[in-house]
Structure formats: C-alpha cells, structure tokens
Design an enzyme around this catalytic site. Structure first.
Site, PDB file in Angstrom:
ATOM      1  CB  SER A 144      36.865  32.587  37.960  1.00  0.00           C
ATOM      2  OG  SER A 144      35.926  32.449  36.917  1.00  0.00           O
ATOM      3  CG  HIS A 182      40.649  33.468  39.900  1.00  0.00           C
ATOM      4  ND1 HIS A 182      39.976  33.903  41.018  1.00  0.00           N
ATOM      5  CD2 HIS A 182      39.924  33.876  38.827  1.00  0.00           C
ATOM      6  CE1 HIS A 182      38.877  34.536  40.631  1.00  0.00           C
ATOM      7  NE2 HIS A 182      38.821  34.533  39.315  1.00  0.00           N
ATOM      8  CE  LYS A 221      38.515  38.424  40.785  1.00  0.00           C
ATOM      9  NZ  LYS A 221      38.180  38.424  39.374  1.00  0.00           N
TER      10      LYS A 221
END
Ligand SMILES: *Cc1c(COP(=O)(O)O)cnc(C)c1O
Length: 398
Positions: free
Chosen positions: A179, A207, A239
């Site tokens: 991250s 991610h 995300k």
C-alpha cells in the site's frame, strides 16, 4: 487539567514536535479528481479510488435503487437477520470474479484481516508477515496468539529458514500490492515456499484488485495462481471498487470456517445492502472496462518518467512486476515531506505525506496515486509543481 489530560496533552505535543501529528481535511465534493477544498479547486493525487468508480453514475444509481428496495440499515449481523439477497448475490459474483469456490463479505478490510488470521491460528501456531504488511494484517497476526515473525520485505530467502524452523500450523501473510510502496509481493515464489513447507498463504490484494491482472483480477490473476496455491485471498471494496467493505475468497471449507468462527464476521452488523448493490455495479465496470486500467498505467508510467528526470527518488521495482497505481517519492525526513505536501496543496495539488509509523523511520514519502479519471495534462502540472518544490527545506512544526 487532570493527570490523564496532562499525559495525553504531552503525548500530542511530542507528536507535533516530531512532525508526526496528523490532521483531517474536509472535502465538500464527491471523491473525484477535481475537488473543492475551502472553496479552492484542487487536483486529487491521494485517493485510492483508482478506477474512478466512487462517483460513477451507474454505481450511484445502483446504490439508490438498493436503498429503495432494501432501505438503509441491514438491521443485524449476517448470522441473525442481516444477510440479504444483495449480499448473497455479491458474494457469488466475487467468487466467480476471483475464480474461488466461495467469497464472504466483511464490513471492512481491517475486520476481515483480524477475523481471518485469528480464525486460522491459535497459540502454538506461527504467522509470518512481510515487514511492510498493512497494519491490519500485523494486528491480526498479533491478536491470533500465534508466534509472530516478520520477514524482510519481499525476500523469500529470508522467510524460508524461519518457516522450516517453526512448529504448529503456519500461515504466511502478505500484501499483494504494497500500500505504501506500490510494489508487488513475489507471489509465485511465496506460493512455492508455502507448498514446500506445507504452510498456508494469505494475500491481501486491496491495491491490486481492479488495477492489475487480466480484467482487473488482481495480482493472483496476474500470476495465474489458483485457490490451491493461494488458499486465502482477501480484497477490499473501498479502493479500486470505489464503494465500501471487504471480502475473503477461498475454498468452501475455508469460508464455512470463517462463517462459524471469525469473530469480526459474527459479532458485527452487516453492511447496508445498498452498498452491496452499488458494489455489484462497480464490479461490472471494473471487470469489463479495460480502458480504465490501460489509462491508469499510462498515467503512472508518464509520472515515473517525469519524476526520474527531475531527480526525485522513486522505489525501484523488478521489471517483471505489473504497473500499479501507487508511486511513492521518498523524501526521508517527516517534516520535509509535510512541507512539500503543503506547498503542493497551496498550488492546487493534493498529495499526502506518509510518515512513520505508517512507513519505516527515515522513509517519509509523498504517496502519489493515480486514477483512471486523471488526464495527462494534470500529471504534467503535478510534475511542474514538484520541480518547483522538491528542494524545500523542512518548516518548524508547531
Ligand atoms: C485499506 C487496506 C485495508 C483495510 O481495508 P478497509 O476496508 O479500509 O478497512 C487492509 N489491507 C490493505 C493492504 C489496505 O490497503
């Protein structure tokens, strides 16, 4: 002042003095590239909404339709009466998307990680974590009661001897895409090491999903790793998916074990069903609109080239790794990172300074993230602003 207040005030003063005090900024607009902050236009380079789906009309429409159909609150935990057909449909779609038997929704990624690790391990077992793992993975490992060991970032050679020396059930835990560094875990080598030692492997691909791999299938899809090779896959929905929540995907037996025993699954209210409906819409966009990923990769590549020309310190990643949406610029000193971030903000660019303890001491950085909604000219403008402020010296923090 009471003794408690005095103690807290002293701690806060120390954080400020070290340049480690954090502040919040209130946004007045949806999460998007062009924001307004205190009436001023700002280009956002710090969001995790990598694909630009948080404010997508189809996602908003699904959310509204979900609220019309299901109301707002889920009313209860999944195991009481809070599990709706919206949650169930999303779980089936996430299982198909990740190529796993089954998927299970959690209310947040933090809760998924602490829930899974402590459901799988107990005292007498061992957990192995990459040194740069997300805080929720570290906390889950500590909570589990298993023997906790970190290994050097992305170094399987450092992990192997620890793995063979350990007893009990052994779980290797890693971020997929890291991250704060934007690089990737060496998943094929980790899977091989796990297999050889008969250990389990868990990957948190918060991610990577939506950003890397064919059709946004994430780092496991990029390396074509099966459920057999990586038995525990965790993903977040706040995300790349642009909504909220998280999931774990794996075998029928794994998921049923989590339903029965993961405390952060059992003892919490289910997500609002409308959020699940919104996520179903975002999953469709994420998995079909490849142009979002292609554009995102082009922007990150453009930025890296420009930043190198400016002499900025980037992290070098092995050439076989896929391009991610996260590009850190290493500054080192926390106060200096904050000073540059403030100067960029004054020029209309929002780039967050990431400081210890989120990253190791002496590696404070500007974490630049890209979205499929950015335009190349905005990247050029950011590079010009960085050229202007890159040599700024630290301001005295008060
Ligand atoms: C954001 C993040 C989490 C936590 O997910 P939330 O849904 O925000 O709680 C977990 N792991 C990683 C790697 C993350 O980046």
């Amino acid at each position: 002042m009471t003794a408690l207040t005095q103690q807290l005030a002293a701690r806060l003063a120390q954080l400020r003095q070290q340049g480690l005090a954090r502040t919040r900024t209130s946004t007045e607009t949806p999460q998007q590239v062009q924001l307004t902050l205190a009436g001023k236009p700002v280009i956002n380079f710090c969001s995790n909404d990598y694909l630009g789906l948080a404010n997508h009309p189809a996602v908003i429409a699904a959310f509204k339709a979900g609220a019309d159909r299901y109301g707002v609150g889920s009313g209860s935990a999944h195991l009481i009466c809070g599990h709706s057909t919206a949650h169930h449909a999303l779980e089936e779609e996430l299982a198909a998307f990740t190529g796993r038997d089954r998927a299970l929704l959690f209310s947040t990624g933090y809760m998924a990680n602490i829930g899974v690790i402590s459901a799988l391990l107990k005292s007498g077992d061992a957990v192995f974590e990459d040194r740069l793992n997300h805080a929720s993975l570290l906390d889950g490992g500590l909570m589990s009661g298993a023997r906790f060991q970190r290994y050097a970032h992305a170094e399987v050679t450092n992990l192997k001897p620890k793995l063979t020396a350990a007893t009990g059930n052994r779980l290797i835990v890693t971020d997929g895409v890291f991250s704060m560094d934007g690089d990737c875990a060496p998943l094929p080598a980790l899977a091989a090491a796990a297999h050889a030692a008969q250990a389990w492997l868990m990957v948190d691909d918060a991610h990577g999903l939506g950003v890397v791999g064919p059709h946004g299938g994430g780092l496991l899809a990029h390396y074509a790793l099966s459920q057999h090779e990586v038995p525990v896959l965790m993903g977040t929905l706040g995300k790349g998916f642009g909504t909220f929540g998280a999931f774990v995907a794996g075998s029928e037996t794994l998921i049923e074990t989590l339903i029965q025993t993961a405390r952060s699954y059992i003892y919490t209210t289910a997500l609002p069903p409308a959020v699940a409906e919104a996520t179903r819409a975002s999953l469709k966009l994420l998995s079909t609109e490849d142009w979002r990923r292609e554009h995102l990769h082009a922007l990150a590549t453009q930025f890296k080239q420009g930043a190198r020309q400016l002499g900025l310190q980037l992290l070098e990643t092995p050439p076989d790794q896929p391009c991610t949406a996260i590009v850190p610029i290493i500054i080192g000193d926390s106060s200096r990172a904050v000073a540059i971030s403030k100067a960029l903000m004054a020029d209309g660019f929002w780039v967050s300074a990431i400081r210890p303890p989120t990253v190791p001491n002496g590696t404070a950085r500007l974490r630049v993230t890209f979205s499929a909604e950015h335009q190349p000219w905005q990247v050029e403008q950011l590079l010009a602003a960085l050229a202007k402020h890159k040599d700024l010296s630290p301001t005295v923090m008060q």
